[in-house]
Write an enzyme that holds these catalytic residues in place. Structure first.
Site, PDB file in Angstrom:
ATOM      1  N   TRP A  46       0.970  -1.083   0.055  1.00 17.52           N
ATOM      2  CA  TRP A  46       0.014  -0.109   0.030  1.00 17.52           C
ATOM      3  C   TRP A  46       0.922   1.293   0.051  1.00 17.52           C
ATOM      4  CZ3 TRP A  46      -0.246   3.974   3.690  1.00 17.52           C
ATOM      5  CH2 TRP A  46      -1.197   4.998   3.139  1.00 17.52           C
ATOM      6  N   GLU A  81      -3.217  -2.776  -2.573  1.00 19.53           N
ATOM      7  CA  GLU A  81      -4.105  -2.220  -1.945  1.00 19.53           C
ATOM      8  C   GLU A  81      -4.792  -0.957  -2.560  1.00 19.53           C
ATOM      9  OE1 GLU A  81      -3.547  -1.900   2.391  1.00 19.53           O
ATOM     10  OE2 GLU A  81      -5.566  -1.381   2.830  1.00 19.53           O
ATOM     11  N   LYS A 103      -7.269   2.602  -2.921  1.00 15.86           N
ATOM     12  CA  LYS A 103      -7.839   3.339  -1.727  1.00 15.86           C
ATOM     13  C   LYS A 103      -8.427   4.630  -2.638  1.00 15.86           C
ATOM     14  CE  LYS A 103      -6.556   5.993   2.270  1.00 15.86           C
ATOM     15  NZ  LYS A 103      -5.615   5.915   3.344  1.00 15.86           N
ATOM     16  N   ASP A 110      -9.858  -2.787   1.316  1.00 14.56           N
ATOM     17  CA  ASP A 110      -9.936  -2.341   2.761  1.00 14.56           C
ATOM     18  C   ASP A 110     -11.427  -1.721   2.916  1.00 14.56           C
ATOM     19  OD1 ASP A 110      -9.822  -0.478   5.035  1.00 14.56           O
ATOM     20  OD2 ASP A 110      -7.669  -0.720   4.901  1.00 14.56           O
ATOM     21  N   HIS A 131     -11.824   1.799   2.695  1.00 13.94           N
ATOM     22  CA  HIS A 131     -11.218   2.568   1.236  1.00 13.94           C
ATOM     23  C   HIS A 131     -12.067   2.957   0.271  1.00 13.94           C
ATOM     24  CE1 HIS A 131      -6.739   1.472   2.201  1.00 13.94           C
ATOM     25  NE2 HIS A 131      -7.380   1.952   3.268  1.00 13.94           N
ATOM     26  N   HIS A 166      -8.545  -6.013   4.179  1.00 14.90           N
ATOM     27  CA  HIS A 166      -8.311  -5.657   5.433  1.00 14.90           C
ATOM     28  C   HIS A 166      -9.690  -5.146   6.100  1.00 14.90           C
ATOM     29  CE1 HIS A 166      -3.895  -3.874   4.748  1.00 14.90           C
ATOM     30  NE2 HIS A 166      -4.103  -5.195   4.900  1.00 14.90           N
ATOM     31  N   ASP A 196     -12.211   7.098   6.637  1.00 14.94           N
ATOM     32  CA  ASP A 196     -11.448   6.138   6.760  1.00 14.94           C
ATOM     33  C   ASP A 196     -10.836   6.116   8.002  1.00 14.94           C
ATOM     34  OD1 ASP A 196     -10.080   3.784   6.371  1.00 14.94           O
ATOM     35  OD2 ASP A 196      -8.565   4.870   4.959  1.00 14.94           O
ATOM     36  N   ASP A 256     -10.522   4.042  10.507  1.00 18.46           N
ATOM     37  CA  ASP A 256      -9.900   2.837  11.050  1.00 18.46           C
ATOM     38  C   ASP A 256     -10.159   2.576  12.623  1.00 18.46           C
ATOM     39  OD1 ASP A 256      -8.133   1.693   9.018  1.00 18.46           O
ATOM     40  OD2 ASP A 256      -7.500   3.584   9.028  1.00 18.46           O
ATOM     41  N   ASP A 272      -7.310  -4.212   9.967  1.00 14.14           N
ATOM     42  CA  ASP A 272      -6.507  -3.130   9.702  1.00 14.14           C
ATOM     43  C   ASP A 272      -7.335  -1.747  10.498  1.00 14.14           C
ATOM     44  OD1 ASP A 272      -4.851  -0.892   9.028  1.00 14.14           O
ATOM     45  OD2 ASP A 272      -5.612  -1.032   6.952  1.00 14.14           O
TER      46      ASP A 272
HETATM   47  C1  RNT Z   1      -3.938   2.807   4.466  1.00 12.86           C
HETATM   48  C2  RNT Z   1      -4.019   1.292   4.403  1.00 12.86           C
HETATM   49  C3  RNT Z   1      -2.777   0.431   4.825  1.00 12.86           C
HETATM   50  C4  RNT Z   1      -2.335   1.149   6.269  1.00 12.86           C
HETATM   51  C5  RNT Z   1      -1.439   0.055   6.884  1.00 12.86           C
HETATM   52  C6  RNT Z   1      -0.819   0.539   8.092  1.00 12.86           C
HETATM   53  O1  RNT Z   1      -4.770   3.401   4.308  1.00 12.86           O
HETATM   54  O2  RNT Z   1      -5.412   0.860   4.727  1.00 12.86           O
HETATM   55  O3  RNT Z   1      -3.298  -0.849   4.781  1.00 12.86           O
HETATM   56  O4  RNT Z   1      -3.576   1.192   7.151  1.00 12.86           O
HETATM   57  O5  RNT Z   1      -0.631  -0.566   6.006  1.00 12.86           O
HETATM   58 ZN    ZN Z   2      -5.555  -1.170   4.724  1.00 10.96          ZN
END
Ligand code: RNT
Ligand code: ZN
Length: 417
Positions: free
Chosen positions: A184, A225, A227, A258, A261, A285, A293, A295, A325
């Site tokens: 990523w 990955e 986004k 993810d 994302h 993720h 986003d 998290d 994640d």
């Molecule tokens: C960031 C991505 C990525 C990170 C990690 C730390 O938007 O989701 O995966 O969160 O690699």
């Molecule tokens: Zn991620």
């Protein structure tokens, strides 16, 4: 005793609906979840050369007790794994290597910097996954890495990512468990770009350079990955969904979905069976965005249930790698791992206990019964099955894990400066 009694009654109830609870629990025990090391220290890493969190990643909160050293992080992880039923994995980022106080730059990392992690994983029966760290570094300060306009900066990150795959392969080899190495990068722009194409063309070229050397898929699998946007890359992200979907399909790589994302109302659950038509394997993720986003710790909500259901109902458990994640610094970090992972497993369990009448009704075109049964399924006694599963795996059932966690907080976490 009451756990066994409740489980017995629940089993009967599920049997009435044609659900075999024993079989569901056997399947659940075989699905590994990859815990993300970065929840333990707010995505800090152990390079100790003064980097601050970059790439638009933000960990908010200041709960005391974050891990400051690899040994502390491993101790915290051991505590979390002890409260999570089943055998799982650890997902490491490159900047969690152990460099012995030396300045080892990202384009110099080697498997030896992860020897302690590998030894520890072996001792604990864990698989390892890996990520190059393309943020929190002076060469990422412009917000560009693999898609940077400067050739030397691209070269630096290409070398970092090449080495990352080799480290992944070394982990896979040492543990006899395939490592998934996920790329990523933060590359993107705050405001409207004049050229959306050139960074993407450079990114594709950089990725091809990274993946040039073939590595046995038994040892390491490469994932990419996408986004939609990030903090500081609100208007443009080079590695968008379409970019990486095309890349993964054409280069035979894993795509990483993810949950944070995409647009806030867009769920990755529906994407799974779509991309699986063209990709043999993918990585998830699992995360929780709140308005963006953000998290947040994964909770047992409809999004999570839908993701788990798609994996189970389509028989994808062997082809979909499940990683977490998120990073919440406002609560006990070990509890954050425990809560999120237990929820992931609980969602998988609920999916495994789905009454077959739901699919059968759909096959017969009886959408009334489908909806009725979907709603009835929501109040089936899965909690009793979950408690039994935890207890049978030697892990605290129900909220009992909290007592152990609070003990750990008092004895270990609260003593950290
Ligand atoms: C960031 C991505 C990525 C990170 C990690 C730390 O938007 O989701 O995966 O969160 O690699
Ligand atoms: Zn991620």
């Amino acid at each position: 005793m009451s756990i066994e009694k409740s489980h017995f009654l629940a089993r009967e109830r599920y049997a009435q609906l044609g659900v075999n609870v024993d079989r569901a629990l056997k399947t659940l025990a075989q699905i590994p979840v990859s815990l993300h090391c970065w929840q333990g220290d707010d995505v800090g890493g152990f390079e100790n050369f003064g980097g601050t969190l970059g790439g638009g990643l933000v960990a908010t909160g200041n709960h005391p007790g974050k891990a400051r050293t690899p040994d502390e992080l491993r101790a915290d992880l051991e505590q979390a794994y002890a409260l999570i039923p089943g055998k799982h994995r650890l997902n490491l980022h490159a900047f969690y290597g152990e460099f012995g106080g030396q300045k080892v730059d990202r384009d110099e990392i080697e498997p030896k910097h992860f020897a302690n992690w590998i030894g520890w994983a072996k001792k604990n029966g864990l698989g390892l996954d890996y990520n190059p760290t393309c943020f929190s570094h002076p060469n990422a300060a412009d917000g560009f890495t693999l898609a940077h306009a400067n050739k030397d900066i691209r070269k630096f990150w290409i070398e970092h990512c090449r080495r990352s795959r080799e480290i992944g392969a070394a982990m896979g080899k040492a543990l006899g468990k395939t490592c998934v190495t996920n790329v990523w990068i933060p590359d993107g722009m705050k405001d409207t770009p004049a050229d959306r194409n050139a960074p993407r063309a450079r990114l594709a070229e950089s990725l091809d350079a990274i993946f040039q050397r073939p590595i046995s898929p038994k040892l390491n699998l490469d994932a990419v990955e996408p986004k939609l946007f990030g903090i500081g890359s609100e208007s443009y992200v080079a590695g968008s969904h379409e970019f990486y979907l095309g890349y993964a399909v054409s280069r035979k790589k894993l795509l990483t979905l993810d949950a944070g994302h995409y647009h806030p109302t867009e769920s990755i659950a529906d994407k799974i069976s779509s991309v699986m038509q063209y990709l043999p394997e993918i990585l998830l993720h699992v995360s929780r965005g709140v308005r963006w986003d953000s998290d947040h710790v994964v909770i047992l909500n409809d999004d999570l249930l839908a993701i788990a259901r798609e994996i189970v109902a389509n028989g994808y458990a062997d082809r979909v790698h499940i990683g977490l994640d998120y990073f919440d610094a406002s609560i006990n970090r070990v509890a954050a791992w425990t809560i999120g992972t237990r929820n992931m497993l609980r969602a998988l369990l609920i999916a495994l206990l789905e009454p077959p009448a739901i699919k059968a009704a759909e096959a017969q075109g009886d959408f009334t019964t489908r909806l009725a049964m979907q709603e009835e399924a929501k109040t089936l006694p899965f909690g009793a099955v979950w408690d039994y599963y935890c207890e049978s795996r030697g892990v605290p059932a129900g909220e009992n894990w909290l007592t152990e966690m609070k003990n750990y907080e008092t004895k270990v976490l609260s003593k950290r400066g």
